[in-house]
Enzyme design. Structure first.
Site, PDB file in Angstrom:
ATOM      1  N   ASP A  39       1.025  -1.159  -0.068  1.00 19.66           N
ATOM      2  CA  ASP A  39      -0.097   0.078  -0.095  1.00 19.66           C
ATOM      3  C   ASP A  39       0.783   1.307   0.047  1.00 19.66           C
ATOM      4  OD1 ASP A  39       1.042  -0.513   2.491  1.00 19.66           O
ATOM      5  OD2 ASP A  39      -1.120  -0.841   3.323  1.00 19.66           O
ATOM      6  N   ASN A  48      -7.648  -2.266  13.903  1.00 18.35           N
ATOM      7  CA  ASN A  48      -9.115  -2.471  13.732  1.00 18.35           C
ATOM      8  C   ASN A  48      -8.994  -3.815  12.683  1.00 18.35           C
ATOM      9  OD1 ASN A  48      -7.899  -1.599  11.369  1.00 18.35           O
ATOM     10  ND2 ASN A  48      -9.316   0.239  11.068  1.00 18.35           N
ATOM     11  N   HIS A  81      -7.126  -4.386  10.036  1.00 17.78           N
ATOM     12  CA  HIS A  81      -6.913  -4.086   8.708  1.00 17.78           C
ATOM     13  C   HIS A  81      -5.781  -5.065   8.249  1.00 17.78           C
ATOM     14  CE1 HIS A  81      -4.621  -0.180   9.584  1.00 17.78           C
ATOM     15  NE2 HIS A  81      -4.037  -0.933   9.419  1.00 17.78           N
ATOM     16  N   GLU A 124      -9.694  -1.709   5.245  1.00 14.49           N
ATOM     17  CA  GLU A 124     -10.244  -1.414   6.596  1.00 14.49           C
ATOM     18  C   GLU A 124     -11.460  -2.321   6.620  1.00 14.49           C
ATOM     19  OE1 GLU A 124      -8.537   0.447   8.456  1.00 14.49           O
ATOM     20  OE2 GLU A 124      -8.339   2.348   7.676  1.00 14.49           O
TER      21      GLU A 124
END
Ligand code: F6R
Length: 260
Positions: A76, A145, A147, A152
């Site tokens: 990413d 979270n 990811h 996400e």
């Protein structure tokens, strides 16, 4: 202290290695990466950025692993940073891994973050990965979270490389982009968007290695490993892959049954 256990008979595809601390995890990860790179000519290593794999990359450099023909593929990249911005993931990988190992820029592959944010550059990136013959070993971290890369919660399991909006939690966690400006620990403004490999893209790598260290990853690692495979916990999708190694320290693995 190293445990090397299958999580359960139901998870034969998934090996869990628990190290005493972050240093031992980095050492184990570096050794496994070195072995994987030695197994192929022109190996393709998928690299996560973030704090967790940093020591692993340092060890690869310290050990002087051979970079002959090695290609690096990033998971990413932020959108909106100048190419030379030290906080960028490509800049970080160049500085911490590629340059010290002597991997030239044309062997570093980064999700597209140029002006054209249509599907086309993302599809071209996917083609680039296929032309390389796919990723041999993909290193992953896990967000608080759940990811993986910048997929996400809510990201479809069949998602591919695309532009995404980062969650508030991810931006807060990344706010102290500690890489910024040498000793300057202050936050830079974290971009709101990024381009990320999708979950389906990641699952096409031949092998996955997820690294998790520290107490703050314990809850989400347990959700990802033991809960349902659920787009709300994107990291749970790695359990769909046939060959996964999770390397965690005792703090991050605290809620997994092998430690109880
Ligand atoms: C970075 C990436 C992210 C990180 C995750 C964990 O390339 O893909 O998914 O792996 O945010 O970050 P750290 O290791 O900083 O806790």
């Amino acid at each position: 202290m190293i445990y090397d256990l299958r999580l359960s008979r139901a998870h034969d595809n998934l090996r869990l290695v628990v190290g005493a601390g972050a240093e031992e995890c980095a050492s184990i990860a570096a050794s496994e990466i070195e072995t994987a790179l030695g197994e192929r000519t022109n190996p393709v290593l998928g690299v996560a950025t973030g704090a967790t794999p940093r020591r692993t990359y340092e060890l690869l450099v310290e050990r002087g692993v051979s970079s002959d023909g090695v290609h690096l593929v990033l998971l990413d990249e932020y959108i909106g940073l100048a190419p030379c911005d030290r906080r960028g993931f490509a800049a970080t990988i160049r500085r911490r891994l590629a340059e010290p190992l002597g991997i030239p820029p044309d062997r570093i592959h980064v999700p597209p973050v140029g002006r054209d944010q249509s599907h086309e550059p993302c599809e071209a990136f996917e083609r680039e990965l296929r032309d390389l013959g796919g990723v041999d070993l993909q290193v992953l971290g896990i967000g608080q979270n759940g990811h993986i890369a910048f997929n996400e919660p809510g990201s479809p399991l069949d998602s591919r490389t695309r532009v995404v909006r980062l969650s508030r939690l991810t931006r807060e966690n990344n706010r102290s982009l500690r890489e910024a400006g040498g000793n300057d620990d202050r936050a830079g403004e974290v971009p709101e968007r990024a381009c990320t490999q999708g979950i389906a893209t990641i699952l096409e790598a031949r092998r996955l290695m997820l690294l998790a260290t520290g107490e703050r990853k314990a809850g989400i690692l347990a959700d990802a490993m033991l809960g349902p495979i659920d787009p709300e916990v994107p990291a749970s999708a790695i359990r769909l892959h046939p060959d996964v190694t999770v390397i965690a320290d005792v703090d991050a693995a605290r809620l997994l049954p092998v430690i109880a």
